[in-house]
Design a protein around this motif. Sequence first.
Motif, short mmCIF file in Angstrom:
data_model
loop_
_atom_site.label_atom_id
_atom_site.label_comp_id
_atom_site.label_asym_id
_atom_site.label_seq_id
_atom_site.Cartn_x
_atom_site.Cartn_y
_atom_site.Cartn_z
N TRP A 1 0.81 -1.22 0.00
CA TRP A 1 0.00 0.00 0.00
C TRP A 1 0.84 1.26 0.00
N ASP B 1 -6.51 3.07 -3.69
CA ASP B 1 -6.99 1.70 -3.81
C ASP B 1 -7.89 1.39 -2.62
N THR B 2 -8.63 0.32 -2.76
CA THR B 2 -9.61 -0.09 -1.75
C THR B 2 -9.43 -1.57 -1.46
N LEU B 3 -9.58 -1.92 -0.19
CA LEU B 3 -9.62 -3.31 0.22
C LEU B 3 -10.83 -3.49 1.11
N MET C 1 -5.09 4.46 0.78
CA MET C 1 -5.86 3.21 0.88
C MET C 1 -7.11 3.42 1.71
N HIS D 1 -14.10 4.25 -5.00
CA HIS D 1 -12.98 3.54 -5.63
C HIS D 1 -12.85 3.94 -7.10
N GLU D 2 -13.97 3.92 -7.82
CA GLU D 2 -13.96 4.25 -9.24
C GLU D 2 -13.52 5.69 -9.48
N PHE E 1 -12.58 -3.99 -6.56
CA PHE E 1 -11.38 -3.89 -5.73
C PHE E 1 -11.16 -5.21 -5.00
N GLY E 2 -10.05 -5.31 -4.32
CA GLY E 2 -9.72 -6.53 -3.60
C GLY E 2 -10.67 -6.79 -2.45
N LYS F 1 -9.43 5.71 -8.35
CA LYS F 1 -8.51 4.59 -8.57
C LYS F 1 -7.36 4.90 -9.52
#
Length: 173
Positions: A54, A91-93, A59, A82-83, A116-117, A86
């Motif tokens: 990260w 980023d996103t988790l 994040m 996120h969109e 995303f993850g 990004k």
Amino acid sequence: MTTSKTSRLLAPALLALALAGGAYLAYQSLGARETAPRVDYVLLDGKKADSSQWRGQVMLVNFWATSCTTCVKEMPQIVATHEKFKGRGFDTLAVAMSYDPPAFVAKFAESRQLPFGVAIDNTGQIAQSFGRVQLTPTTLLINKRGQVVKRYVGEPDFAALHALVEKLLAESV
């Protein structure tokens, strides 16, 4: 001046000095930020990852559960966030809680096409590492230096969240 008079005058002065020093240290610690813990996780697609990846990104880590109505309600806004960011170092988790059945998590992620993850915290270790996360949703925003900048318990104010993401993306590492 006698010793007892000096002591009576000196004691309050020392106490005031100690209190002022304590107040200064407390004020300084307000600016201190918690460093995000190092965690290992496995994404739904089987890919292994860890939080060291990260670094240099902003994040958003969202602890959630398929049984949590607020989590399900806010997920489209998590996706939209996120969109929106990004392509700019964001980023996103999504971390599913240990009590969430893996099949439910996989079905939810697939049916909603989460971009995303998604990790399942089977042992509860990820939630434990982030300060004993127990309530869902809990969302953490982490800056490029790996510091937790904001912790939201419950649904965030997404307009304020987006403003904070903008600010963090503008910061240098």
